[in-house]
Design a protein around this motif. Structure first.
Motif, mmCIF file in Angstrom:
data_model
loop_
_atom_site.group_PDB
_atom_site.id
_atom_site.type_symbol
_atom_site.label_atom_id
_atom_site.label_comp_id
_atom_site.label_asym_id
_atom_site.label_seq_id
_atom_site.Cartn_x
_atom_site.Cartn_y
_atom_site.Cartn_z
ATOM 1 N N CYS A 282 60.880 21.515 59.055
ATOM 2 C CA CYS A 282 60.513 22.806 57.225
ATOM 3 C C CYS A 282 59.514 23.849 57.501
ATOM 4 C CB CYS A 282 59.757 21.817 56.495
ATOM 5 S SG CYS A 282 59.851 22.131 54.475
ATOM 6 N N PRO A 283 59.926 25.445 56.861
ATOM 7 C CA PRO A 283 59.490 26.069 57.373
ATOM 8 C C PRO A 283 58.281 25.784 56.606
ATOM 9 C CG PRO A 283 61.087 26.224 55.713
ATOM 10 C CD PRO A 283 60.923 25.057 57.046
ATOM 11 N N GLU A 284 57.541 25.342 55.763
ATOM 12 C CA GLU A 284 56.840 25.542 54.432
ATOM 13 C C GLU A 284 55.829 24.356 54.870
ATOM 14 O OE1 GLU A 284 56.760 26.456 51.157
ATOM 15 O OE2 GLU A 284 58.747 27.313 52.128
ATOM 16 N N CYS A 285 55.943 22.778 55.170
ATOM 17 C CA CYS A 285 54.764 22.017 55.453
ATOM 18 C C CYS A 285 54.968 22.216 57.375
ATOM 19 C CB CYS A 285 54.616 20.342 55.044
ATOM 20 S SG CYS A 285 56.446 20.048 55.548
ATOM 21 N N ARG A 286 55.835 23.121 58.028
ATOM 22 C CA ARG A 286 55.626 22.655 59.413
ATOM 23 C C ARG A 286 56.204 21.281 59.530
ATOM 24 N NH1 ARG A 286 54.928 28.213 60.434
ATOM 25 N NH2 ARG A 286 54.191 29.351 59.178
ATOM 26 N N THR A 287 56.646 20.424 60.085
ATOM 27 C CA THR A 287 56.567 19.332 60.358
ATOM 28 C C THR A 287 57.898 19.290 60.251
ATOM 29 O OG1 THR A 287 57.489 18.074 58.449
ATOM 30 C CG2 THR A 287 55.090 18.265 58.390
ATOM 31 N N SER A 288 58.358 18.870 61.622
ATOM 32 C CA SER A 288 59.791 18.748 62.651
ATOM 33 C C SER A 288 60.271 17.186 62.629
ATOM 34 C CB SER A 288 59.583 18.706 63.731
ATOM 35 O OG SER A 288 59.836 19.860 64.002
ATOM 36 N N ASP B 89 58.866 15.316 54.040
ATOM 37 C CA ASP B 89 57.559 15.052 54.101
ATOM 38 C C ASP B 89 56.614 15.556 52.324
ATOM 39 O OD1 ASP B 89 57.322 13.642 56.327
ATOM 40 O OD2 ASP B 89 56.630 15.731 57.712
ATOM 41 N N CYS B 90 57.825 16.842 52.532
ATOM 42 C CA CYS B 90 56.851 17.293 51.750
ATOM 43 C C CYS B 90 57.588 17.631 50.001
ATOM 44 C CB CYS B 90 55.862 18.623 51.555
ATOM 45 S SG CYS B 90 57.605 20.054 52.168
ATOM 46 N N GLY B 91 59.348 17.473 50.126
ATOM 47 C CA GLY B 91 60.008 17.722 48.860
ATOM 48 C C GLY B 91 60.582 18.673 48.901
ATOM 49 N N SER B 92 60.301 19.969 50.005
ATOM 50 C CA SER B 92 60.916 21.446 49.402
ATOM 51 C C SER B 92 62.069 21.306 49.724
ATOM 52 C CB SER B 92 60.216 22.333 50.817
ATOM 53 O OG SER B 92 58.618 22.304 50.354
ATOM 54 N N SER B 93 62.993 22.225 48.887
ATOM 55 C CA SER B 93 64.615 22.681 49.403
ATOM 56 C C SER B 93 64.547 23.860 50.516
ATOM 57 C CB SER B 93 64.949 22.979 47.683
ATOM 58 O OG SER B 93 65.107 21.816 47.356
ATOM 59 N N VAL B 94 65.300 23.582 51.348
ATOM 60 C CA VAL B 94 65.064 24.512 53.417
ATOM 61 C C VAL B 94 66.951 24.476 53.078
ATOM 62 C CG1 VAL B 94 64.178 24.652 55.201
ATOM 63 C CG2 VAL B 94 62.646 22.690 53.685
ATOM 64 N N ARG B 95 66.873 26.288 53.313
ATOM 65 C CA ARG B 95 67.749 26.541 53.045
ATOM 66 C C ARG B 95 68.057 27.633 54.555
ATOM 67 N NH1 ARG B 95 71.510 30.302 48.701
ATOM 68 N NH2 ARG B 95 72.530 30.976 50.165
ATOM 69 N N LYS B 96 68.883 27.329 55.506
ATOM 70 C CA LYS B 96 68.705 27.948 56.949
ATOM 71 C C LYS B 96 70.205 28.212 56.899
ATOM 72 C CE LYS B 96 64.913 25.672 58.889
ATOM 73 N NZ LYS B 96 65.050 25.249 59.972
ATOM 74 N N PRO B 97 70.446 29.998 58.076
ATOM 75 C CA PRO B 97 71.044 30.590 57.872
ATOM 76 C C PRO B 97 71.765 29.247 59.111
ATOM 77 C CG PRO B 97 69.741 31.630 59.170
ATOM 78 C CD PRO B 97 68.589 30.808 57.949
ATOM 79 N N ALA B 98 73.399 29.476 59.265
ATOM 80 C CA ALA B 98 73.806 28.341 60.388
ATOM 81 C C ALA B 98 75.318 29.910 60.585
ATOM 82 C CB ALA B 98 74.485 27.392 59.427
ATOM 83 N N GLY B 99 74.671 29.918 62.510
ATOM 84 C CA GLY B 99 76.037 30.426 62.941
ATOM 85 C C GLY B 99 77.084 29.449 63.401
ATOM 86 N N ASP B 100 78.301 30.538 63.731
ATOM 87 C CA ASP B 100 79.185 29.332 64.782
ATOM 88 C C ASP B 100 79.228 28.179 65.506
ATOM 89 O OD1 ASP B 100 80.378 31.852 63.460
ATOM 90 O OD2 ASP B 100 80.992 32.172 65.454
#
Length: 88
Positions: free
Chosen positions: A25-31, A58-69
């Motif tokens: 998560c980019p917000e809370c930085r947990t894996s 962990d923090c409930g944030s909505s996460v969106r990340k780019p997806a390459g091939d």
């Protein structure tokens, strides 16, 4: 994003093993680890509109990340639900 299978082995049922994905998560930085059901993949007409998303456990944030091939291939092979975006 990493993937790994679980289960299986000699005498295991013939069902495919569940695929688990590692994410952060980019917000809370947990894996953490997520099942395919916890992820969504959107495939658009370009790399800018192709992404995967999930909710941080962990923090409930909505996460969106780019997806390459390669990410698209891993997620679809792992059973993640896919939505194709059409611009009309």
């Amino acid at each position: 994003m990493d993937t790994f299978g679980t289960g299986g082995g000699p005498g295991a049922p013939a069902t495919p093993p569940e695929v688990i994905f590692r994410a952060s998560c980019p917000e809370c930085r947990t894996s953490f680890e997520l099942s395919a059901d916890a992820l969504r993949l959107a495939i658009g007409g370009s790399h800018r509109t192709t992404f995967y998303s999930f909710t941080c456990p962990d923090c409930g944030s909505s996460v969106r990340k780019p997806a390459g091939d390669r990410i698209v291939e891993l997620l679809t092979d792992g059973g993640v639900r896919t939505m194709r975006l059409h611009i009309g």
